[in-house]
Design a protein around this motif. Sequence first.
Motif, PDB file in Angstrom:
ATOM      1  N   LEU A 206     -27.450  -7.986 -41.415  1.00  0.00           N
ATOM      2  CA  LEU A 206     -28.645  -7.507 -42.116  1.00  0.00           C
ATOM      3  C   LEU A 206     -28.288  -6.877 -43.465  1.00  0.00           C
ATOM      4  O   LEU A 206     -28.956  -7.105 -44.457  1.00  0.00           O
ATOM      5  N   ASP A 207     -27.193  -6.101 -43.459  1.00  0.00           N
ATOM      6  CA  ASP A 207     -26.819  -5.367 -44.678  1.00  0.00           C
ATOM      7  C   ASP A 207     -26.482  -6.283 -45.847  1.00  0.00           C
ATOM      8  O   ASP A 207     -26.641  -5.893 -46.999  1.00  0.00           O
ATOM      9  N   SER A 208     -25.986  -7.487 -45.561  1.00  0.00           N
ATOM     10  CA  SER A 208     -25.533  -8.352 -46.661  1.00  0.00           C
ATOM     11  C   SER A 208     -26.595  -9.366 -47.092  1.00  0.00           C
ATOM     12  O   SER A 208     -26.379 -10.161 -48.004  1.00  0.00           O
ATOM     13  N   LEU A 209     -27.746  -9.350 -46.428  1.00  0.00           N
ATOM     14  CA  LEU A 209     -28.747 -10.388 -46.686  1.00  0.00           C
ATOM     15  C   LEU A 209     -29.428 -10.303 -48.039  1.00  0.00           C
ATOM     16  O   LEU A 209     -29.679 -11.317 -48.678  1.00  0.00           O
ATOM     17  N   GLY A 210     -29.714  -9.078 -48.469  1.00  0.00           N
ATOM     18  CA  GLY A 210     -30.431  -8.892 -49.731  1.00  0.00           C
ATOM     19  C   GLY A 210     -29.664  -9.540 -50.878  1.00  0.00           C
ATOM     20  O   GLY A 210     -30.240 -10.260 -51.713  1.00  0.00           O
ATOM     21  N   GLN A 211     -28.347  -9.335 -50.856  1.00  0.00           N
ATOM     22  CA  GLN A 211     -27.489  -9.887 -51.899  1.00  0.00           C
ATOM     23  C   GLN A 211     -27.486 -11.421 -51.850  1.00  0.00           C
ATOM     24  O   GLN A 211     -27.608 -12.082 -52.890  1.00  0.00           O
ATOM     25  N   SER A 214     -30.957 -12.783 -53.165  1.00  0.00           N
ATOM     26  CA  SER A 214     -31.205 -12.757 -54.613  1.00  0.00           C
ATOM     27  C   SER A 214     -30.269 -13.709 -55.338  1.00  0.00           C
ATOM     28  O   SER A 214     -30.675 -14.373 -56.306  1.00  0.00           O
ATOM     29  N   ALA A 215     -29.013 -13.825 -54.868  1.00  0.00           N
ATOM     30  CA  ALA A 215     -28.090 -14.788 -55.491  1.00  0.00           C
ATOM     31  C   ALA A 215     -28.608 -16.217 -55.296  1.00  0.00           C
ATOM     32  O   ALA A 215     -28.512 -17.059 -56.193  1.00  0.00           O
ATOM     33  N   MET A 216     -29.176 -16.495 -54.117  1.00  0.00           N
ATOM     34  CA  MET A 216     -29.696 -17.831 -53.830  1.00  0.00           C
ATOM     35  C   MET A 216     -30.860 -18.169 -54.754  1.00  0.00           C
ATOM     36  O   MET A 216     -30.935 -19.264 -55.320  1.00  0.00           O
ATOM     37  N   LYS A 217     -31.756 -17.216 -54.949  1.00  0.00           N
ATOM     38  CA  LYS A 217     -32.923 -17.483 -55.804  1.00  0.00           C
ATOM     39  C   LYS A 217     -32.478 -17.725 -57.253  1.00  0.00           C
ATOM     40  O   LYS A 217     -33.041 -18.567 -57.947  1.00  0.00           O
ATOM     41  N   GLU A 230     -22.592 -22.844 -51.930  1.00  0.00           N
ATOM     42  CA  GLU A 230     -21.627 -21.772 -51.680  1.00  0.00           C
ATOM     43  C   GLU A 230     -22.283 -20.595 -50.938  1.00  0.00           C
ATOM     44  O   GLU A 230     -21.756 -20.088 -49.957  1.00  0.00           O
ATOM     45  N   ILE A 231     -23.448 -20.191 -51.415  1.00  0.00           N
ATOM     46  CA  ILE A 231     -24.145 -19.049 -50.801  1.00  0.00           C
ATOM     47  C   ILE A 231     -24.636 -19.425 -49.404  1.00  0.00           C
ATOM     48  O   ILE A 231     -24.527 -18.652 -48.456  1.00  0.00           O
ATOM     49  N   ALA A 232     -25.163 -20.649 -49.262  1.00  0.00           N
ATOM     50  CA  ALA A 232     -25.666 -21.096 -47.949  1.00  0.00           C
ATOM     51  C   ALA A 232     -24.539 -21.121 -46.926  1.00  0.00           C
ATOM     52  O   ALA A 232     -24.720 -20.711 -45.774  1.00  0.00           O
ATOM     53  N   GLU A 233     -23.364 -21.581 -47.342  1.00  0.00           N
ATOM     54  CA  GLU A 233     -22.238 -21.676 -46.390  1.00  0.00           C
ATOM     55  C   GLU A 233     -21.820 -20.293 -45.906  1.00  0.00           C
ATOM     56  O   GLU A 233     -21.650 -20.058 -44.708  1.00  0.00           O
ATOM     57  N   ARG A 234     -21.676 -19.368 -46.848  1.00  0.00           N
ATOM     58  CA  ARG A 234     -21.231 -18.031 -46.398  1.00  0.00           C
ATOM     59  C   ARG A 234     -22.325 -17.351 -45.568  1.00  0.00           C
ATOM     60  O   ARG A 234     -22.052 -16.631 -44.618  1.00  0.00           O
ATOM     61  N   ASN A 235     -23.585 -17.606 -45.893  1.00  0.00           N
ATOM     62  CA  ASN A 235     -24.667 -17.013 -45.107  1.00  0.00           C
ATOM     63  C   ASN A 235     -24.664 -17.565 -43.684  1.00  0.00           C
ATOM     64  O   ASN A 235     -24.808 -16.820 -42.703  1.00  0.00           O
ATOM     65  N   ALA A 236     -24.462 -18.874 -43.550  1.00  0.00           N
ATOM     66  CA  ALA A 236     -24.449 -19.488 -42.215  1.00  0.00           C
ATOM     67  C   ALA A 236     -23.267 -18.973 -41.390  1.00  0.00           C
ATOM     68  O   ALA A 236     -23.414 -18.668 -40.198  1.00  0.00           O
ATOM     69  N   LEU A 237     -22.097 -18.827 -42.030  1.00  0.00           N
ATOM     70  CA  LEU A 237     -20.919 -18.354 -41.284  1.00  0.00           C
ATOM     71  C   LEU A 237     -21.138 -16.933 -40.773  1.00  0.00           C
ATOM     72  O   LEU A 237     -20.750 -16.587 -39.654  1.00  0.00           O
ATOM     73  N   LYS A 238     -21.817 -16.113 -41.581  1.00  0.00           N
ATOM     74  CA  LYS A 238     -22.104 -14.738 -41.136  1.00  0.00           C
ATOM     75  C   LYS A 238     -23.059 -14.740 -39.947  1.00  0.00           C
ATOM     76  O   LYS A 238     -22.887 -13.998 -38.996  1.00  0.00           O
ATOM     77  N   MET A 239     -24.089 -15.614 -40.015  1.00  0.00           N
ATOM     78  CA  MET A 239     -25.027 -15.687 -38.891  1.00  0.00           C
ATOM     79  C   MET A 239     -24.294 -16.072 -37.606  1.00  0.00           C
ATOM     80  O   MET A 239     -24.477 -15.464 -36.553  1.00  0.00           O
ATOM     81  N   HIS A 240     -23.433 -17.083 -37.719  1.00  0.00           N
ATOM     82  CA  HIS A 240     -22.726 -17.550 -36.517  1.00  0.00           C
ATOM     83  C   HIS A 240     -21.719 -16.520 -36.016  1.00  0.00           C
ATOM     84  O   HIS A 240     -21.442 -16.448 -34.819  1.00  0.00           O
ATOM     85  N   ALA A 241     -21.197 -15.686 -36.922  1.00  0.00           N
ATOM     86  CA  ALA A 241     -20.267 -14.635 -36.500  1.00  0.00           C
ATOM     87  C   ALA A 241     -20.969 -13.617 -35.598  1.00  0.00           C
ATOM     88  O   ALA A 241     -20.362 -13.064 -34.684  1.00  0.00           O
ATOM     89  N   THR A 242     -22.266 -13.387 -35.824  1.00  0.00           N
ATOM     90  CA  THR A 242     -22.962 -12.378 -35.011  1.00  0.00           C
ATOM     91  C   THR A 242     -23.017 -12.787 -33.533  1.00  0.00           C
ATOM     92  O   THR A 242     -23.009 -11.937 -32.660  1.00  0.00           O
ATOM     93  N   GLY A 271     -12.623 -32.702 -54.957  1.00  0.00           N
ATOM     94  CA  GLY A 271     -13.386 -32.483 -56.183  1.00  0.00           C
ATOM     95  C   GLY A 271     -14.894 -32.568 -56.041  1.00  0.00           C
ATOM     96  O   GLY A 271     -15.609 -32.425 -57.026  1.00  0.00           O
ATOM     97  N   TYR A 272     -15.384 -32.788 -54.816  1.00  0.00           N
ATOM     98  CA  TYR A 272     -16.845 -32.847 -54.641  1.00  0.00           C
ATOM     99  C   TYR A 272     -17.419 -31.447 -54.468  1.00  0.00           C
ATOM    100  O   TYR A 272     -16.763 -30.563 -53.903  1.00  0.00           O
ATOM    101  N   SER A 273     -18.638 -31.289 -54.921  1.00  0.00           N
ATOM    102  CA  SER A 273     -19.334 -30.059 -54.619  1.00  0.00           C
ATOM    103  C   SER A 273     -20.021 -30.279 -53.273  1.00  0.00           C
ATOM    104  O   SER A 273     -21.054 -30.936 -53.198  1.00  0.00           O
ATOM    105  N   ALA A 274     -19.411 -29.779 -52.212  1.00  0.00           N
ATOM    106  CA  ALA A 274     -19.977 -29.964 -50.864  1.00  0.00           C
ATOM    107  C   ALA A 274     -19.751 -28.697 -50.055  1.00  0.00           C
ATOM    108  O   ALA A 274     -18.638 -28.155 -50.032  1.00  0.00           O
ATOM    109  N   HIS A 275     -20.824 -28.208 -49.458  1.00  0.00           N
ATOM    110  CA  HIS A 275     -20.733 -27.024 -48.593  1.00  0.00           C
ATOM    111  C   HIS A 275     -21.525 -27.314 -47.342  1.00  0.00           C
ATOM    112  O   HIS A 275     -22.355 -28.213 -47.325  1.00  0.00           O
ATOM    113  N   PHE A 276     -21.278 -26.522 -46.283  1.00  0.00           N
ATOM    114  CA  PHE A 276     -21.991 -26.828 -45.041  1.00  0.00           C
ATOM    115  C   PHE A 276     -22.863 -25.669 -44.589  1.00  0.00           C
ATOM    116  O   PHE A 276     -22.678 -24.519 -44.990  1.00  0.00           O
TER     117      PHE A 276
END
Length: 323
Positions: A206-211, A214-217, A230-242, A271-276
């Motif tokens: 929850l604490d890291s969501l605001g950041q 806003s970065a995503m927007k 990049e932002i979506a990948e780190r957000n998803a990894l945090k969700m799955h960590a919970t 060299g591709y821009s690819a995130h999951f």
Amino acid sequence: MSNWVRAHTNIALIKYWGKENENVIIPMNNSLSLTLDAFYTETNVTFNENLTTDELYLDNQIQDFDSLLKVKTVLDLVRKKAGIKTKARVDSFNYVPTAAGLASSASGLAALAGSASLAAGLNLSQKELSTLARRGSGSACRSIYGGFAEWQKGHSHETSFAVPVDEANWDIGMLFIIVNDKQKDVSSRDGMSRTVKTSPFYQGWLDSLGQDLSAMKEAIAKQDSHKVGEIAERNALKMHATTLGATPPFTYWSPESMRAMDAVRKLRKQGYSAHFTMDAGPNVKIICKQSELEEIKAHLLNDFTESQLISAKPGPGLQKIEK
Ligand code: 2P0
């Protein structure tokens, strides 16, 4: 007269994970998604005085009482608003490529909200439709809109709904790697509830969501697909960590999911821009440039089969259709 409505599924880039109010589905945090063209649901609701109970037909098969629960919630709200008591027959078809295994409550409940309100003669605004769809399934409130949508959490039934963010009329796409089409062990509803109640990592999420939000927007406004990924990948990894911190602990990852994540990291090295991103199941979704979808798919054919790989582009919002 028919009331066929089509709604497309959406994939969250900033995840919805946890409810502040489980009864009326108020989330703990805002979420942000991309609606996609590849997967959708078409639904027709008919109120019929001769029916003694609501009926749901999914792909022409009548469904049992359990599958009807989310549907009944939406139908009851529509009946209340329209001042009617009539039972309804719901016909619904899921257009999901075979073996994709992406049961979509988001497109299903959004299409239902659209069709049921039409059938009852209600002329609802998009905000009201989003609010109604949310009561069936939280993520459905975002499928009212095409492109990027943000579900603003609000604090009550009337104030929790999604708003459009950007039509995604630029170079962004998603590639699905289907690793498993079996029913999941822990439903998203149970999984998020258990995580909120028991995981000590939940507060960190929850604490890291605001950041992240806003970065995503900002990345969307700049049409920067690399940053979005990049932002979506780190957000998803945090969700799955919970989920690993919950009691009892659980994960939606399978060994095949890890293999798919590694394949995405390999694409980046090339060299591709690819995130999951990943949701409440083992399938992996790649965020990339729409213009590179086919090239990326060709690389992935070294590790996965053609039927495991499905390309998707940004899709439209709720539409009335002739059928
Ligand atoms: C999402 N998920 O934002 C998140 C990420 C799964 C992981 O929304 O209980 O089926 O009906 O509100 O909408 C799946 O949850 O749950 C979901 P309910 P829903 O897309």
